[in-house]
Design a protein around this motif. Structure first.
Motif, mmCIF file in Angstrom:
data_model
loop_
_atom_site.group_PDB
_atom_site.id
_atom_site.type_symbol
_atom_site.label_atom_id
_atom_site.label_comp_id
_atom_site.label_asym_id
_atom_site.label_seq_id
_atom_site.Cartn_x
_atom_site.Cartn_y
_atom_site.Cartn_z
ATOM 1 N N ASP A 93 32.146 37.695 49.732
ATOM 2 C CA ASP A 93 32.028 39.132 49.983
ATOM 3 C C ASP A 93 31.219 39.358 51.257
ATOM 4 O O ASP A 93 30.360 38.550 51.603
ATOM 5 C CB ASP A 93 31.313 39.824 48.813
ATOM 6 N N ASP A 95 29.015 41.628 51.749
ATOM 7 C CA ASP A 95 27.731 42.297 51.536
ATOM 8 C C ASP A 95 26.585 41.340 51.182
ATOM 9 O O ASP A 95 25.539 41.771 50.722
ATOM 10 C CB ASP A 95 27.881 43.356 50.435
ATOM 11 N N GLN A 97 26.290 39.422 48.742
ATOM 12 C CA GLN A 97 26.024 39.230 47.309
ATOM 13 C C GLN A 97 26.415 37.811 46.889
ATOM 14 O O GLN A 97 26.059 37.361 45.806
ATOM 15 C CB GLN A 97 26.804 40.256 46.479
ATOM 16 N N ARG A 196 23.113 36.457 41.485
ATOM 17 C CA ARG A 196 23.768 37.407 42.381
ATOM 18 C C ARG A 196 22.784 38.507 42.784
ATOM 19 O O ARG A 196 22.354 39.297 41.939
ATOM 20 C CB ARG A 196 24.985 38.017 41.678
ATOM 21 N N ARG A 199 23.469 44.159 46.831
ATOM 22 C CA ARG A 199 24.093 44.341 48.134
ATOM 23 C C ARG A 199 23.043 44.433 49.229
ATOM 24 O O ARG A 199 22.039 45.106 49.056
ATOM 25 C CB ARG A 199 24.785 45.711 48.102
HETATM 26 MG MG MG Z 1 29.489 43.598 46.406
#
Ligand code: MG
Ligand code: UDP
Length: 310
Positions: A93, A95, A97, A196, A199
């Protein structure tokens, strides 16, 4: 020497793209091997395209596909897999993450001989209880009815060996959930665990509507349970009505005064109608998916690409 492809779907990620590039570049350089970083701009309406053009202008390892509109993350991932030329492809991703250092652990596992390396989320911070609860329930439900070994607590952050990429690209379906396809193709699979984080910037693009669409793409192409369920329910209801018919006839023959039957009439009819309509709806979902396959429209449309010419 191995070549890696990082594929990154990006939809309105103007705030995170430079940070992503700055975090991932030194890590990939530290491998001492070659790599490409493919960004798929999924019809962004902010400055994503401008930023990506800048990054691609300054670094030839950065390649960019711009979509003509928003086709969704799964279509963007498919485009990334199609355009990637690496021996191993890592989907991430934009962002941050998906922690970049975990990608290096995935590469280690690949070198040990694993062909798919899943990133498994140990902990998810900054996500709503609703999102965590629906994801938890959905994956357990999907595993049950598709009978596929889709790993739990795993998203699209994965490494795919070239053989796996080719196998997935040979699957033609229109509605796809890449993580379900990755489970279906087989190969030698393993996991690396990670926490995780939230963001780095901006907000999630997964609206409830997009989440439902993704959920459908995981289930309907992968099961016939939804098609056989109406038959089972039909038999069940027929059996109940037959049993009632026999009981009521016997009661009438024995002269037992039996009242209250009319009170049951409305809920029974409503129940039967509800079940019939729901089953019809399930069949419609399949028909719609077949229709899309027959139409055979492209899964995405490119408007422009950077650094793919050579
Ligand atoms: Mg995300
Ligand atoms: N994304 C995309 N198209 C979309 C929605 C999301 O390419 O229509 C990208 C997004 O830019 C990000 C990744 O898919 O790189 C995951 O999306 P997001 O972070 O919004 O989802 P979440 O992490 O909240 O599940």
């Amino acid at each position: 020497m191995a070549k890696y492809s990082i594929i990154v779907p990006a939809y309105n990620e103007e705030k995170s793209l430079r940070l992503f590039y700055e975090a991932v570049t030194p890590l990939m350089e530290s491998t001492g091997e070659t790599y490409e970083m493919i960004f798929i701009n999924d019809g962004s309406t902010d400055k994503t395209q401008e930023i990506l053009r800048g990054l691609a202008g300054a670094d030839k390892r950065v390649k960019v596909c711009n979509f003509s509109r928003n086709f969704g993350q799964q279509a963007a991932l498919l485009c990334g897999l199609e355009k990637a030329s690496g021996d191993a492809v890592i989907a991430m991703d934009a962002d941050l993450q998906d922690p970049p250092e975990v990608a290096l652990q995935m590469i280690e596992k690949w070198k040990e001989g694993y062909e798919i390396v899943h990133g498994r989320r140990k902990k998810r911070t900054g996500e709503t209880v609703f999102k965590k609860a629906t994801a938890y329930l959905y994956y357990r439900f999907m595993r049950k009815i598709t009978k596929m070994d889709v790993p739990k607590d795993v998203g699209d952050f994965k490494l795919y060996d070239r053989k796996v990429v080719n196998a997935i690209l040979s699957m033609g379906e229109h509605d796809r959930l890449l993580r379900a396809q990755a489970a279906w193709v087989g190969f030698k699979q393993t996991f690396v665990e990670f926490e995780r984080p939230e963001r780095i910037a901006g907000e999630t693009h997964y609206t409830l509507k997009k989440m439902v669409k993704l959920a459908e793409a995981g289930i309907f192409p992968n099961t016939d349970y939804t098609l056989t369920l109406p038959i089972k329910l039909g038999f069940f209801l027929s059996f109940i009505s037959l049993a009632c018919f026999i009981v009521f006839t016997v009661l009438a023959c024995c002269g037992v005064a039996f009242g209250g039957l009319t009170a049951w009439l409305f809920p029974s009819i409503a129940l039967a109608a509800g079940l019939i309509l729901s089953c019809q709806g399930l069949a419609n979902m399949h028909v719609n998916m077949i229709y899309k396959e027959v139409q055979n429209r492209p899964k995405y449309i490119l408007s422009e690409t950077y650094n793919f010419d050579e």
